[in-house]
Design a protein around this motif. Structure first.
Motif, PDB file in Angstrom:
ATOM      1  N   LYS A  31       5.674 -12.548   8.881  1.00 27.44           N
ATOM      2  CA  LYS A  31       4.616 -13.558   8.827  1.00 27.44           C
ATOM      3  C   LYS A  31       3.288 -12.898   9.164  1.00 27.44           C
ATOM      4  O   LYS A  31       3.150 -12.253  10.202  1.00 27.44           O
ATOM      5  N   ILE A  32       2.323 -13.048   8.283  1.00 31.01           N
ATOM      6  CA  ILE A  32       0.997 -12.459   8.492  1.00 31.01           C
ATOM      7  C   ILE A  32       0.180 -13.418   9.363  1.00 31.01           C
ATOM      8  O   ILE A  32       0.012 -14.578   9.019  1.00 31.01           O
ATOM      9  N   LEU A  50      -2.946  -4.880   4.490  1.00 32.34           N
ATOM     10  CA  LEU A  50      -1.532  -4.493   4.364  1.00 32.34           C
ATOM     11  C   LEU A  50      -1.505  -3.061   3.817  1.00 32.34           C
ATOM     12  O   LEU A  50      -1.824  -2.845   2.638  1.00 32.34           O
ATOM     13  N   THR A  51      -1.119  -2.111   4.624  1.00 33.14           N
ATOM     14  CA  THR A  51      -1.119  -0.720   4.215  1.00 33.14           C
ATOM     15  C   THR A  51      -0.202  -0.511   3.016  1.00 33.14           C
ATOM     16  O   THR A  51       0.960  -0.879   3.045  1.00 33.14           O
ATOM     17  N   SER A  81       9.028  -8.090   2.935  1.00 30.38           N
ATOM     18  CA  SER A  81       8.149  -9.046   2.279  1.00 30.38           C
ATOM     19  C   SER A  81       7.171  -9.550   3.327  1.00 30.38           C
ATOM     20  O   SER A  81       7.485  -9.601   4.515  1.00 30.38           O
ATOM     21  N   TYR A  82       5.983  -9.923   2.887  1.00 32.22           N
ATOM     22  CA  TYR A  82       4.951 -10.421   3.797  1.00 32.22           C
ATOM     23  C   TYR A  82       4.510 -11.792   3.314  1.00 32.22           C
ATOM     24  O   TYR A  82       4.301 -11.999   2.125  1.00 32.22           O
ATOM     25  N   THR A 104      -7.526  -1.437  -2.133  1.00 28.51           N
ATOM     26  CA  THR A 104      -6.844  -0.421  -1.333  1.00 28.51           C
ATOM     27  C   THR A 104      -6.505  -0.981   0.052  1.00 28.51           C
ATOM     28  O   THR A 104      -7.401  -1.323   0.816  1.00 28.51           O
ATOM     29  N   ASP A 105      -5.215  -1.099   0.337  1.00 29.48           N
ATOM     30  CA  ASP A 105      -4.687  -1.578   1.627  1.00 29.48           C
ATOM     31  C   ASP A 105      -5.163  -2.975   2.006  1.00 29.48           C
ATOM     32  O   ASP A 105      -5.103  -3.356   3.171  1.00 29.48           O
ATOM     33  N   THR A 106      -5.661  -3.757   1.047  1.00 28.80           N
ATOM     34  CA  THR A 106      -6.185  -5.083   1.355  1.00 28.80           C
ATOM     35  C   THR A 106      -5.879  -6.066   0.236  1.00 28.80           C
ATOM     36  O   THR A 106      -5.964  -5.726  -0.931  1.00 28.80           O
TER      37      THR A 106
END
Length: 185
Positions: A31-32, A50-51, A81-82, A104-106
């Motif tokens: 869970k984010i 999220l990397t 999973s997120y 990138t990572d986002t």
């Protein structure tokens, strides 16, 4: 009779798929809860870090919008999973005008404001209610020392045992000084 049953068994075996493909299993769903948000005249923008998210296939990053909510699902990122679900947005959004961008990572979620040029002080209705409960009410007609007493009461109620002892000690010392006639602080 035995031959017929053997033929039936063979037919049933032939109907089965040659190979059963195991579904891709990801570990668990995270869970984010950590995100940032900003706004412009037309959009409320939610930034989720999220990397490695830019390396997953685009169909693995899904966002579903409703007029007052959105939910994000990122599948199979580093074996997990997120998920992020935000309900009760402060104001309605345009489902058709809302979108997502993977950088990138986002993950950037763009919620199109239904009423442009309005300012959102909070992202959700719940956040607004929580913050407004915390705000002290300023009444110009009451005694100012009463407001200070209310703040001290709140600190006392919310404080730990050490905080309560400190406030009690200060209170007792103050009363002792008043009883002696020492009003100097």
């Amino acid at each position: 009779m035995q031959q017929k049953s053997q033929k039936k068994a063979e037919l049933l075996d032939n109907e089965k798929p040659a190979a059963v493909v195991a579904p891709i299993t990801t570990g668990y769903t995270v869970k984010i809860s950590n995100y940032g948000w900003d706004q412009s005249d037309k959009f409320v923008k939610i930034y989720i870090t999220l990397t490695g998210v830019h390396q997953v296939p685009t169909e693995n990053v899904q966002v579903h919008f409703t007029e007052r909510s959105f939910d994000l699902l990122v599948k199979n990122l580093n074996g997990k999973s997120y998920s992020m679900i935000v309900n009760n947005l402060l104001k309605p959004i345009s489902v058709e005008g809302s979108s997502k961008k993977v950088k990138t990572d986002t993950v950037l979620i763009l919620c199109r404001k239904k009423v442009e040029n309005t300012r959102w002080d909070y992202l959700t209705q719940v956040e607004k209610e929580c913050k407004e409960k915390e705000k002290p009410s300023y009444d110009t007609e009451t005694d100012p020392s009463e407001g200070l007493m209310n703040v001290l009461k709140k600190i006392y109620e919310d404080g730990d045992d050490d905080m309560k002892r400190t406030i009690n000690k200060a209170w007792v010392e103050s009363r002792e000084k008043q009883a002696k006639g020492d009003t100097e602080f």
